[in-house]
Design an enzyme around this catalytic site. Sequence first.
Site, PDB file in Angstrom:
ATOM      1  N   TYR A   1       0.839  -1.209   0.000  1.00 29.92           N
ATOM      2  CA  TYR A   1       0.000   0.000   0.000  1.00 29.92           C
ATOM      3  C   TYR A   1       0.867   1.249   0.000  1.00 29.92           C
ATOM      4  O   TYR A   1       2.044   1.210   0.368  1.00 29.92           O
ATOM      5  CB  TYR A   1      -0.957   0.010   1.191  1.00 29.92           C
ATOM      6  CG  TYR A   1      -0.294   0.222   2.533  1.00 29.92           C
ATOM      7  CD1 TYR A   1       0.175  -0.850   3.282  1.00 29.92           C
ATOM      8  CD2 TYR A   1      -0.125   1.506   3.055  1.00 29.92           C
ATOM      9  CE1 TYR A   1       0.785  -0.665   4.517  1.00 29.92           C
ATOM     10  CE2 TYR A   1       0.481   1.707   4.291  1.00 29.92           C
ATOM     11  CZ  TYR A   1       0.931   0.623   5.012  1.00 29.92           C
ATOM     12  OH  TYR A   1       1.538   0.821   6.216  1.00 29.92           O
ATOM     13  N   CYS A   2       0.269   2.371  -0.435  1.00 29.94           N
ATOM     14  CA  CYS A   2       0.924   3.680  -0.376  1.00 29.94           C
ATOM     15  C   CYS A   2      -0.172   4.736  -0.225  1.00 29.94           C
ATOM     16  O   CYS A   2      -1.306   4.387   0.085  1.00 29.94           O
ATOM     17  CB  CYS A   2       1.776   3.925  -1.624  1.00 29.94           C
ATOM     18  SG  CYS A   2       0.850   3.870  -3.167  1.00 29.94           S
ATOM     19  N   THR A   3       0.136   5.989  -0.422  1.00 27.60           N
ATOM     20  CA  THR A   3      -0.842   7.044  -0.127  1.00 27.60           C
ATOM     21  C   THR A   3      -2.032   7.036  -1.087  1.00 27.60           C
ATOM     22  O   THR A   3      -3.172   7.055  -0.657  1.00 27.60           O
ATOM     23  CB  THR A   3      -0.162   8.431  -0.182  1.00 27.60           C
ATOM     24  OG1 THR A   3       0.998   8.385   0.630  1.00 27.60           O
ATOM     25  CG2 THR A   3      -1.097   9.515   0.339  1.00 27.60           C
TER      26      THR A   3
END
Length: 450
Positions: A198-200
């Site tokens: 996951y990331c922003t």
Amino acid sequence: MQLYNTLSAEERAQLIDEAGKERLTLSFYAYTNLSDPQKFRDDLFIAWNALDALGRIYVAKEGINAQMSIPAENFEAFRETLEVYDFMKGIRLNVAVEHDNHSFLKLTIKVRNKIVADGLNDETFDVTNKGIHLKAQEFNNMLEDPNTIVVDFRNHYESEVGHFEGAITPDVENFRESLPIINEQLQDFKEDKNLLMYCTGGIRCEKASAYFKHQGFKNVFQLEGGIIEYTRQIKEEKIESKFIGKNFVFDHRLGERITDDIISKCHQCGKPCDNHTNCANDACHLLFIQCDDCKAAMENTCSTECLEITHLPVEEQLRLRKGLKVGNKVFRKGKSDALTFKNSGDLSTETLAKAETKDIRQKIKIKKVLVGKVEHYYTKSKIGQFLIENKELSVGDKVLISGPTTGEQELTITELHVNRTTVETANIGDQITFEIPFRVRLSDKMYKIL
Ligand SMILES: [Zn+2]
Ligand SMILES: [Zn+2]
């Protein structure tokens, strides 16, 4: 054909205010293989300029990454300009929750080598061969699976204030550094573990998932739309948040609270705290975590050295700054020996304190009424000129001045002048001046705090 901006930011801000129409701030990205990015860029500029769309957009052979502001009434027409392209059919547009008509004041579309600086040699793998996208509930379910390894693909200073339970949080300052580290760490699990990332906003994972599939990982998954979309879904569907703490964002808020857990410490005193700030010494500007007590004691600086510099006369500060490459320091992002409690390496989700749910929401809840706007600022004498357009303004009133560059600044009126005469109260139509310690800009709004 005019393919570039002709208006200045201030002129644009004025036009937007005069038009008085609601605008939406949104973002999207798409990976593909473009043969002629320059033509793609020019076509988009013509189509979007006609719709009064503004924003910062990067176009590359590998695709498009866009942050934009669109008049709400042109939203569907805008979507149609994307649907023309096969690779953007049915694309998800992330619309920001908070409205800000001045989020972008220019339409800037740049052709770059990449849409995200990742330092990868993409010629060797197919960026469109991405991992499986998961929605919030699916992501939560997979987190429960003991066969899952979850990796946070953001920078360390972002993970520090908030991340998913059990996530690996590489101690890196940029995306480029994290890929080989993760590949090395997970060498033995390529066949049988679920690699969950996951990331922003999803864009970094999209590329990373393609990279790891190319590296031989069999089961690669990513959080669709990143933490931003996850937050939207858990609120809408009332799902439990497995993301703990704050989501770091790059606007003036520097963070959006997801749960009330505080999992990080003030870098100066070690007290539980998750408020990022930039050092007030303009020659430093270091991004770090600082509690309110330290902020007061250190006057928002990161070290005694910076504190002393901010006490020098402005000319002296400018002289010291001359020739200094501030850019490097700005992007050190919290790496400094002066910060005793800066965390590096693995992070836990242990709750150190609970946040009082105030910060962001309380700011919005401040009762205020629009009274006028900025017409001029006399830099030398530090005097602002305002036009009263609504209600009245009196000595002793607390006002909030707000604008895209000025941000939100509060002050109490101690004296008022109309046509060089000192008055107690100014009324609609009056052109007023008073001394103001910070710079304000044309069209900044002035509100009276009630
Ligand atoms: Zn502190
Ligand atoms: Zn500093």
